[in-house]
Motif scaffolding. Structure first.
Motif: not given
Lengths: 547, 547
Positions: B445-465
C-alpha cells in the motif's frame, strides 16, 4: 581383490577397526553394552527377510550389519494404499537405523564377494537416485568386465567402493521387476514395488486429473488422460486397481465432478484368470464386484509396447494437448491412450545373484558334503565350487536350514528342465556352505515351491534368527506355515483364503485385512499413525496436495 | 493478442463456456448451488493472500478461480518443522481444491494480461518440475521477446497456453528468493520457501549423516559433511537452525552416536545482528541460547560463492571422498567445506510483476483519478497507463483499498530515492484501477511499510474478501493489526514480541508458538495431524527414512 587391501591401508580403516572406531567416540551407550568380539553377520538387503533377521538376531551374540541401497524397510502390503493417499508414505516404512534395534547399516549396493577372505565389496549408494524405486535393469548394464574393473578402481580411490569383512553372510537381495523386455516399459511404466514408486504413482494420478481439468483439454484428451491401465492381475495389480477406484469414487468425484465421467480403470493380464492364488469362488467374487464397479478385467490380453505421446490415430488428426499422454499397444486392441500404466507382472532375478554369486573360487574346509557319503575327496579345497541355482528362475538354492548349496558342476548353459537335469548329467559333488545363507525372493529351498511372498521371507528370517541365536546346527529344518492369503478388492471388501478351506469375502474379510496388517506393522509408531490416517482420511477424505 | 481469439475458437472453449461445460456434466452438486452469472474473480497465486481470499469470498456472489503453479497452499510457519521431520510434509499443506470450499483451480503460470479484453494468458504447469520449490529465476530467462512469441504460439496450438476471462483480477503472485547474484547459490543452495524445499533439505540432512557413516569416510570428510551452513539470520534461518539442532540432539545422537561429535551448525549474516524484527533483549536471549548449544552465529560475514566439491585445500591433498561436499566461500574465512547450505536471505520481486505488469495499454473509462481534482482529461482512455511500482523494491503499489495504482508517468529507469522522486518529477496523472487488486508480498500500500509477512498478506485478504462480499466501495481503508511476532529457537524455547511491550521468551513462548500455529492451521484435518505428529515424534522420535 588386491584393490581391497590397498584401499583399506590407504583409507586407514581395516575392517576390524570398525568396532574400535565406534568405541573411541562418545555416546556409544548402545554399542558398549555389546561384547566387542561378537560375530559379524552381514545381511545384504533390507526387505522382509533381511530386516526381520537383523531385528531378531541376539545383539549379545552377533553384530548384525545391513548393507542395502535404501535406508528403510518397506511394509509392502500397504504400498498400494500409500499410492492413492489412503495412508501417508512413511506409515509403510521402518528406518533400518532405530533407537530400539542394534543394527548397523551401510547404505550401498553389494557388488562382489570374496568368499576366501570373507569380505564383501560395497558400492556406496547414499545419493543414488534409484533408492526407493523398483529396479528393472542391472545398474552396470552395458559395461564390459574390463570397463567395470577400471571404474571400480577409480571408485575405490574416491571412497565410493569399500570392503567389509563378515563372519557369516546372509543374502536377501530380493528380485527386480519383470518387464519381459516389453519395449518402453522400463522407461515409461509405473511400478509398485517400493515407496518411491508409490509416490510417483500418487503424483501421476493427481497430475492426470489436473491436466484433464485444464480448459484447453478436449474431451478426447480427458478420456485418454483419465484412462488408467494396470498390467498384471496378481494381488498387487488388483489391490492397486481397487484402491484407485476408491480414490476416484470417494474423493475425485467430489473434487472434479465434471471429470469423473471420463475415468476408466482396466486390468490387463496374459493369463486366462487373475488372482491365481485364490480359488475359483473367491476370484469369481472379486471379478463380479469389479465388473459392477466398472473396472474392466481383460484376461488373455498381450501388452506389446508402451510409449509417451498420444495414439498415432490422434497424432495424425493433429489434435493438440498430447503432451501428457502415454500410448499402450495391446495385441488384441491396438493403440490405446492412457494417463498412466502401472506394471506389475512379477519378478526377475537380481543381477547380483547371476553376476557375483556364481563361482565361489575356493571353499572353506568345513563344507558339509551332502551327496557323497564317503570321505570328502582330498582335492575339495582346490576344487572349484559353484553356487547351485534353480535352473528355471535362477534363484539361489539352499538346504532346509537356508544354507547356500554348492555344486562342483558348472551351471548348465540352457536353463531348462530343472527337474530332469540332475538325472541326465553325471552326478556331481554337492555341499552346503556353513556360513553362507540365502532367503527371501532371491532364493529357494531346493525341491520346495514356496511362493515369493513376504510371509515366506519373514518366516525364514525368524527361523534363521532362532537357529543362529541358539548357536546350534541341529535344529529341525524350516517349515512354512501358511497363514492364509489376503487381497483388498475395494469399497471395504477383501478376500481371505486360509488353510483347511477357510474362506472369507466382503466386509468381514476387509476387517481381517486391516487387522492383520495393522498387527503386522513393525513399529508401534506406525501402528498409531496407520490408525490415525485410516480415521482422518475416512472423516476428511484423502489429501490431494501434490509436490 | 490475436493469438487468444484464434485459440479460443479452435479449441472450442470460449471463456464463458467454462460454466456451461460444468453444468452439462453429472455430479455438479457443488456448482449448481451457485448462480451461473456470478462475477468471476481470478486470483493469481495460492499463497497466504490468494488462498485466504479465495476461501473467504462469498460463493453465492463470486466465482473464485485460482491460477497457480502449485495445487496447494503451504502453511509456511511449519515448513522448518517439516524439513527436519518434526512434522510430516503434508501437515503444512492445504489443497486448493477441497470438498468444503468452492474454489475453481487451474494449475498454471500467469503469463500475460490483456487489460482491455479482461483476459489472462495462462501457461499450464501440471508437470512443471519447479512446482513446490523456491523460485530464483524467471522461467523464461534468456529468451528474447521474439523467441518467446514464437514459443507462445506453439504452446497455444498444443493447448499448453490458454486464456481465461475475468471480471476482477487479484494479483497475489508473491516473491522469488533473493540470492543477490551470489555465484552458485541458485544451483547448489537449499532454500526453505515451499514444501519441495523442505523435502530436499530433509533428504539432504539424512544423506549427510549416511555418507559420514560410510567406513570409507575420513574424519576430515565427516567434519565437513556434517557442517551445516545457514545463510541469513532472519526468522526462517534461525528457526531452521533451531529445528536442525533439535533433530541432531534428540534423534541423530542416538542413531549415529559416533558421528554427533562432528556436527556443526553455523548461521551467517551480512548484518550486525540477527532476528532484526525482535528487540535487543529478545534477540540477545536467543543468541545466548544458541551459543550455549554450540550453534555459531557469524554476523558481518559475507558469503561470496557456493560450489559442489571439497575446498581446494583438500583437493590439492588428493584426499578421497569429496563427492558429497559443497564448498562455501566466505570473505572473512576463506573456503569452508559444508554438507549443506540453506539460503534464506529474503525476497526478490517476481518477474511476472516486472514483465507482464508494466504497461496496461488502455484503461477502462471508470478509473478513479486521485491527484487531479478537476474533471478527467478527455484523452484518458487514449492515454497510456503504467502500473505504479515501488521504485526501491519494484512492488506493485495499491491504494488503501488494495486497488492497483496507475500512473501516466513511465517507470523511472533508475530505481533510486523513491520518496523524493515524485517531488522532482513533473506531476503526473494518477488513478486507481477499479477491478485490479494486488496483495501479498508482491505489493505494497503506497506510503506504508508493512512487513512482507503471512500476517499482513492474510489480513489484507480478509479485508478484501469482506469488502467484495459487501459489494460496497465505501468501506474503511485497510488497517494492519500486528498480532505479534513469534520465532522458535530450539529445545522447546521461543520468542514472542507483541504490541504494547508484550514480551515472552523460553518455554512459555514456545507454548504460545505451538498454540498460535495450531490454531492458525487452516483445516481441521491438519490440526488433528499436527497434534498427532507432535505427540508421536515426541514419544518415538522423528522418522529418518529417506526416499
Amino acid at each position: 581383490m588386491g584393490l581391497g587391501k590397498n584401499f583399506v591401508q590407504k583409507r586407514n580403516i581395516t575392517i576390524t577397526q570398525l568396532d574400535e572406531r565406534k568405541d573411541s567416540t562418545q555416546n556409544t551407550a548402545n554399542h558398549e553394552q555389546n561384547p566387542p568380539d561378537r560375530e559379524r553377520i552381514v545381511i545384504l538387503g533390507s526387505g522382509w527377510a533381511g530386516f526381520t533377521l537383523a531385528r531378531t538376531l541376539d545383539a549379545q551374540k552377533y553384530q548384525p550389519v545391513i548393507i542395502s541401497p535404501r535406508s528403510y524397510f518397506a511394509f509392502t502390503p500397504l504400498l498400494a494404499s500409500t499410492a492413492v493417499g489412503t495412508l501417508e508414505f512413511r506409515t509403510a516404512l521402518e528406518p533400518v537405523r532405530s533407537r530400539r534395534t542394534k543394527v548397523d547399516f551401510f547404505q550401498g549396493w553389494a557388488d562382489d564377494i570374496n568368499f576366501k577372505n570373507k569380505t564383501i565389496t560395497i558400492e556406496e549408494a547414499v545419493d543414488d537416485p534409484r533408492q526407493g524405486v523398483a529396479l528393472t535393469t542391472d545398474r552396470h548394464a552395458g559395461k564390459t568386465p574390463a570397463q567395470r574393473e577400471v571404474e571400480k578402481k577409480l571408485d575405490a580411490e574416491k571412497g565410493k567402493l569399500f570392503h567389509l569383512s563378515y563372519d557369516k553372510l546372509v543374502v536377501t537381495v530380493g528380485c527386480y521387476s519383470q518387464t519381459f523386455g516389453t519395449p518402453g516399459v522400463k522407461e515409461h511404466a509405473f511400478f509398485l514395488k517400493d515407496v518411491g514408486d508409490a509416490r510417483r504413482i500418487r503424483n501421476r494420478i493427481l497430475a492426470c486429473f489436473e491436466g484433464a481439468a485444464l480448459p484447453s483439454a478436449s474431451d478426447e484428451m480427458r478420456r485418454q488422460l483419465l484412462n488408467f491401465a494396470i498390467v498384471g492381475g496378481g494381488p498387487t495389480g488388483i489391490e492397486f486397481s481397487a484402491e484407485l477406484h476408491d480414490l476416484i469414487n470417494e474423493d475425485m468425484k467430489r473434487l472434479y465432478p465434471e471429470l469423473v465421467g471420463f475415468c476408466k480403470i482396466t486390468v490387463y493380464d496374459v493369463a486366462e484368470k487373475v488372482l491365481p492364488m485364490f480359488d475359483q469362488k473367491l476370484a469369481g467374487y472379486a471379478m463380479r464386484k469389479f465388473r459392477r464397479e466398472g473396472i474392466a478385467i481383460k484376461t488373455s490380453h498381450h501388452v506389446e509396447a508402451l510409449r509417451p505421446g498420444a495414439p498415432s490415430e490422434r497424432e495424425r488428426s493433429g489434435d493438440a494437448g498430447d503432451w501428457h499422454l502415454y500410448t499402450l499397444k495391446v495385441k488384441e486392441e491396438g493403440e490405446i491412450g492412457v494417463g498412466m500404466c502401472v506394471w506389475s507382472t512379477g519378478l526377475m532375478q537380481n543381477p547380483f545373484v547371476s553376476n557375483a554369486l556364481s563361482t565361489i573360487h575356493e571353499a572353506p574346509s568345513n563344507l558339509e558334503h551332502t551327496n557323497n557319503p564317503g570321505p570328502p575327496p582330498t582335492s575339495t579345497q582346490q576344487q572349484k565350487w559353484h553356487i547351485k541355482k534353480d535352473s528355471k528362475s535362477g534363484a539361489i538354492l539352499t538346504d532346509a536350514h537356508l544354507r547356500i548349496k554348492l555344486t562342483s558342476a558348472p551351471p548348465s548353459p540352457s536353463p531348462s528342465q530343472p527337474e530332469t537335469q540332475t538325472q541326465t548329467q553325471p552326478p556331481s559333488t554337492e555341499a552346503t556352505h556353513p556360513t553362507l545363507f540365502a532367503l527371501g525372493d532371491c532364493s529357494k529351498i531346493e525341491s520346495t515351491s514356496h511362493p515369493a511372498t513376504a510371509q515366506v521371507a519373514s518366516q525364514k528370517a525368524l527361523y534363521l534368527a532362532k537357529r543362529l541365536n541358539q548357536q546350534t546346527h541341529t535344529t529341525s529344518p524350516f517349515h512354512y506355515h501358511d497363514l492364509g492369503t489376503l487381497a483388498y478388492i475395494g469399497n471395504q471388501n477383501a478376500l481371505f483364503q486360509g488353510q483347511w478351506g477357510a474362506r472369507l469375502q466382503g466386509y468381514v474379510a476387509w476387517v481381517v485385512w486391516r487387522t492383520a496388517y495393522l498387527s503386522r506393522t513393525v513399529g508401534l509408531r506406525n501402528k498409531v499413525l496407520v490408525l490415525v490416517y485410516w480415521g482422518v482420511n475416512w472423516v476428511f477424505g484423502r489429501d490431494v496436495s501434490r509436490f
